[in-house]
Design a protein around this motif. Structure first.
Motif, PDB file in Angstrom:
ATOM      1  N   GLY A  29      46.911  35.646  16.397  1.00 32.32           N
ATOM      2  CA  GLY A  29      48.350  35.810  16.494  1.00 32.32           C
ATOM      3  C   GLY A  29      48.979  36.518  15.320  1.00 32.32           C
ATOM      4  N   LEU A  30      50.316  36.489  15.327  1.00 31.44           N
ATOM      5  CA  LEU A  30      51.121  37.134  14.291  1.00 31.44           C
ATOM      6  C   LEU A  30      52.058  36.122  13.659  1.00 31.44           C
ATOM      7  CD1 LEU A  30      52.071  40.373  16.236  1.00 31.44           C
ATOM      8  CD2 LEU A  30      50.327  40.128  14.476  1.00 31.44           C
ATOM      9  N   ARG A  31      52.288  36.307  12.368  1.00 35.76           N
ATOM     10  CA  ARG A  31      53.185  35.433  11.619  1.00 35.76           C
ATOM     11  C   ARG A  31      54.222  36.288  10.913  1.00 35.76           C
ATOM     12  NH1 ARG A  31      50.268  32.784   7.196  1.00 35.76           N
ATOM     13  NH2 ARG A  31      49.378  31.629   8.883  1.00 35.76           N
ATOM     14  N   ILE A  32      55.461  35.823  10.942  1.00 35.43           N
ATOM     15  CA  ILE A  32      56.537  36.406  10.142  1.00 35.43           C
ATOM     16  C   ILE A  32      56.764  35.433   9.004  1.00 35.43           C
ATOM     17  CG2 ILE A  32      58.963  37.071  10.075  1.00 35.43           C
ATOM     18  CD1 ILE A  32      58.720  37.608  13.110  1.00 35.43           C
ATOM     19  N   ILE A  40      43.428  35.047  12.704  1.00 37.89           N
ATOM     20  CA  ILE A  40      42.478  34.649  13.729  1.00 37.89           C
ATOM     21  C   ILE A  40      41.991  33.249  13.373  1.00 37.89           C
ATOM     22  CG2 ILE A  40      40.509  35.764  12.619  1.00 37.89           C
ATOM     23  CD1 ILE A  40      39.632  36.433  15.611  1.00 37.89           C
ATOM     24  N   ARG A  41      41.874  32.410  14.397  1.00 36.02           N
ATOM     25  CA  ARG A  41      41.529  31.003  14.173  1.00 36.02           C
ATOM     26  C   ARG A  41      40.353  30.622  15.065  1.00 36.02           C
ATOM     27  NH1 ARG A  41      46.116  26.465  14.684  1.00 36.02           N
ATOM     28  NH2 ARG A  41      46.660  27.307  12.662  1.00 36.02           N
ATOM     29  N   LYS A  42      39.399  29.896  14.512  1.00 36.63           N
ATOM     30  CA  LYS A  42      38.272  29.352  15.256  1.00 36.63           C
ATOM     31  C   LYS A  42      38.435  27.838  15.294  1.00 36.63           C
ATOM     32  CE  LYS A  42      34.106  28.818  17.000  1.00 36.63           C
ATOM     33  NZ  LYS A  42      34.122  28.352  18.353  1.00 36.63           N
ATOM     34  N   TYR A  43      38.652  27.296  16.504  1.00 35.02           N
ATOM     35  CA  TYR A  43      38.746  25.848  16.673  1.00 35.02           C
ATOM     36  C   TYR A  43      37.331  25.282  16.688  1.00 35.02           C
ATOM     37  CZ  TYR A  43      43.568  26.733  18.043  1.00 35.02           C
ATOM     38  OH  TYR A  43      44.874  27.127  18.069  1.00 35.02           O
ATOM     39  N   LEU A  44      37.102  24.247  15.910  1.00 26.62           N
ATOM     40  CA  LEU A  44      35.772  23.660  15.835  1.00 26.62           C
ATOM     41  C   LEU A  44      35.562  22.674  16.988  1.00 26.62           C
ATOM     42  CD1 LEU A  44      35.490  23.182  11.982  1.00 26.62           C
ATOM     43  CD2 LEU A  44      34.820  25.131  13.391  1.00 26.62           C
ATOM     44  N   LYS A  45      34.318  22.383  17.285  1.00 25.80           N
ATOM     45  CA  LYS A  45      33.944  21.572  18.450  1.00 25.80           C
ATOM     46  C   LYS A  45      34.504  20.150  18.407  1.00 25.80           C
ATOM     47  CE  LYS A  45      31.019  24.552  20.371  1.00 25.80           C
ATOM     48  NZ  LYS A  45      31.534  25.371  21.409  1.00 25.80           N
ATOM     49  N   ASN A  46      34.783  19.626  17.217  1.00 26.96           N
ATOM     50  CA  ASN A  46      35.260  18.243  17.125  1.00 26.96           C
ATOM     51  C   ASN A  46      36.695  18.068  17.617  1.00 26.96           C
ATOM     52  OD1 ASN A  46      36.839  19.224  15.026  1.00 26.96           O
ATOM     53  ND2 ASN A  46      35.732  18.112  13.424  1.00 26.96           N
ATOM     54  N   GLY A  47      37.417  19.171  17.905  1.00 27.50           N
ATOM     55  CA  GLY A  47      38.775  19.085  18.426  1.00 27.50           C
ATOM     56  C   GLY A  47      39.824  18.751  17.385  1.00 27.50           C
ATOM     57  N   GLU A  52      40.872  29.259   9.783  1.00 24.18           N
ATOM     58  CA  GLU A  52      41.796  30.356  10.053  1.00 24.18           C
ATOM     59  C   GLU A  52      41.713  31.393   8.946  1.00 24.18           C
ATOM     60  OE1 GLU A  52      45.842  29.568  11.690  1.00 24.18           O
ATOM     61  OE2 GLU A  52      46.472  30.382   9.763  1.00 24.18           O
ATOM     62  N   VAL A  53      41.673  32.670   9.326  1.00 20.36           N
ATOM     63  CA  VAL A  53      41.687  33.777   8.375  1.00 20.36           C
ATOM     64  C   VAL A  53      42.995  34.534   8.584  1.00 20.36           C
ATOM     65  CG1 VAL A  53      40.566  35.913   7.637  1.00 20.36           C
ATOM     66  CG2 VAL A  53      39.176  33.974   8.408  1.00 20.36           C
ATOM     67  N   ASN A  54      43.760  34.722   7.505  1.00 19.53           N
ATOM     68  CA  ASN A  54      45.040  35.426   7.549  1.00 19.53           C
ATOM     69  C   ASN A  54      44.943  36.695   6.713  1.00 19.53           C
ATOM     70  OD1 ASN A  54      46.847  33.276   8.785  1.00 19.53           O
ATOM     71  ND2 ASN A  54      45.924  32.175   7.073  1.00 19.53           N
ATOM     72  N   MET A  55      45.479  37.792   7.264  1.00 19.72           N
ATOM     73  CA  MET A  55      45.525  39.062   6.542  1.00 19.72           C
ATOM     74  C   MET A  55      46.923  39.634   6.720  1.00 19.72           C
ATOM     75  SD  MET A  55      41.963  40.454   8.037  1.00 19.72           S
ATOM     76  CE  MET A  55      42.233  39.577   9.573  1.00 19.72           C
ATOM     77  N   GLY A  56      47.558  39.997   5.611  1.00 20.52           N
ATOM     78  CA  GLY A  56      48.891  40.565   5.759  1.00 20.52           C
ATOM     79  C   GLY A  56      49.616  40.760   4.456  1.00 20.52           C
ATOM     80  N   THR A  57      50.927  40.841   4.579  1.00 25.04           N
ATOM     81  CA  THR A  57      51.777  41.106   3.416  1.00 25.04           C
ATOM     82  C   THR A  57      51.949  39.855   2.563  1.00 25.04           C
ATOM     83  OG1 THR A  57      53.789  40.590   4.633  1.00 25.04           O
ATOM     84  CG2 THR A  57      53.042  42.888   4.646  1.00 25.04           C
ATOM     85  N   TYR A  58      52.288  40.080   1.314  1.00 21.74           N
ATOM     86  CA  TYR A  58      52.494  38.992   0.369  1.00 21.74           C
ATOM     87  C   TYR A  58      53.660  39.360  -0.544  1.00 21.74           C
ATOM     88  CZ  TYR A  58      51.606  36.000  -3.680  1.00 21.74           C
ATOM     89  OH  TYR A  58      51.732  35.111  -4.704  1.00 21.74           O
ATOM     90  N   GLY A  59      54.595  38.442  -0.685  1.00 20.90           N
ATOM     91  CA  GLY A  59      55.727  38.678  -1.576  1.00 20.90           C
ATOM     92  C   GLY A  59      56.938  39.279  -0.898  1.00 20.90           C
ATOM     93  N   GLY A  60      56.931  39.450   0.398  1.00 17.03           N
ATOM     94  CA  GLY A  60      58.042  40.101   1.087  1.00 17.03           C
ATOM     95  C   GLY A  60      59.188  39.182   1.438  1.00 17.03           C
ATOM     96  N   GLY A 168      56.121  30.298   7.370  1.00 15.78           N
ATOM     97  CA  GLY A 168      56.715  31.215   8.319  1.00 15.78           C
ATOM     98  C   GLY A 168      56.678  30.671   9.725  1.00 15.78           C
ATOM     99  N   VAL A 169      56.954  31.551  10.662  1.00 14.50           N
ATOM    100  CA  VAL A 169      56.922  31.231  12.091  1.00 14.50           C
ATOM    101  C   VAL A 169      56.076  32.285  12.779  1.00 14.50           C
ATOM    102  CG1 VAL A 169      59.148  30.060  12.102  1.00 14.50           C
ATOM    103  CG2 VAL A 169      59.048  32.505  12.565  1.00 14.50           C
ATOM    104  N   GLY A 170      55.513  31.912  13.917  1.00 15.55           N
ATOM    105  CA  GLY A 170      54.695  32.889  14.619  1.00 15.55           C
ATOM    106  C   GLY A 170      54.274  32.441  15.989  1.00 15.55           C
ATOM    107  N   VAL A 171      53.477  33.279  16.606  1.00 13.66           N
ATOM    108  CA  VAL A 171      52.945  33.037  17.943  1.00 13.66           C
ATOM    109  C   VAL A 171      51.455  33.331  17.916  1.00 13.66           C
ATOM    110  CG1 VAL A 171      53.476  35.380  18.744  1.00 13.66           C
ATOM    111  CG2 VAL A 171      53.241  33.508  20.408  1.00 13.66           C
ATOM    112  N   ARG A 172      50.720  32.539  18.700  1.00 11.29           N
ATOM    113  CA  ARG A 172      49.275  32.693  18.744  1.00 11.29           C
ATOM    114  C   ARG A 172      48.829  32.684  20.211  1.00 11.29           C
ATOM    115  NH1 ARG A 172      47.822  30.625  14.229  1.00 11.29           N
ATOM    116  NH2 ARG A 172      48.814  28.629  14.579  1.00 11.29           N
TER     117      ARG A 172
END
Length: 175
Positions: A29-32, A40-47, A52-60, A168-172
């Motif tokens: 998803g995307l985050r503002i 991108i997030r990988k849910y583990l089998k234990n539920g 989660e790996v985040n890539m984007g802007t910093y300090g904005g 922030g807020v976002g959608v996935r």
């Protein structure tokens, strides 16, 4: 009275298991916010857990112009972080989950020395971040989730204990 409490507890626990079964294996998803960008997030089998790996802007959003050591940051940089998360459904609605997590974060921003109008160097930093949030999985759109989160980043190197608010807020999309 005691039997009613046990039955109520059993019902609440059953509802929470239903909430966990709605999770998929992956989310993207995307985050503002801070950091803003793609995740991108990988849910583990234990539920319960996810990575989660985040890539984007910093300090904005919070801190485009910030004091840093003797100089300042006066721009938006970028960051990459990896979070280990714990998810828990709420008691009131299994489609609303709370989560929290911790992980390392790498940031890059232009550094302006005192009195300089041109960036004097690119500052690369490593630190740790913590986050807490709420995520909603709509019944009518089971592959979507909407989230809001808040946390902070604390630098380890080169400026120990330099902190920065994040969130922030976002959608996935979950698949």
């Amino acid at each position: 009275m005691k039997n009613k409490s046990i039955v109520a507890l059993f019902v609440l626990l059953s509802i929470s298991l239903i909430g966990f079964s709605q999770q998929k294996e992956w989310g993207s998803g995307l985050r503002i916010g801070e950091p803003g960008g793609f995740m991108i997030r990988k849910y583990l089998k234990n539920g319960i857990n996810a990575i989660e790996v985040n890539m984007g802007t910093y300090g904005g959003l919070w801190g485009t112009h910030r004091n840093y050591k003797a100089g300042t940051f006066q721009n938006i940089g970028y960051s990459v972080n990896v979070m280990y998360l714990w998810h828990h459904p709420t008691i009131l609605n299994p489609n609303i989950q709370t989560y929290y997590g911790v992980g390392p974060q790498y940031t890059v921003r232009d550094y302006y020395a005192p009195g300089q109008e041109i960036a004097t160097e690119v500052r690369k930093a490593l630190g740790g971040s913590v986050i807490g949030g709420v995520e909603y999985f709509p019944i009518d759109a089971p592959n979507l989730s909407f989230f809001s989160e808040l946390g902070f980043y604390s630098e380890i190197s080169p400026n120990p204990f330099f902190t920065h608010v994040q969130g922030g807020v976002g959608v996935r999309v979950n698949f």
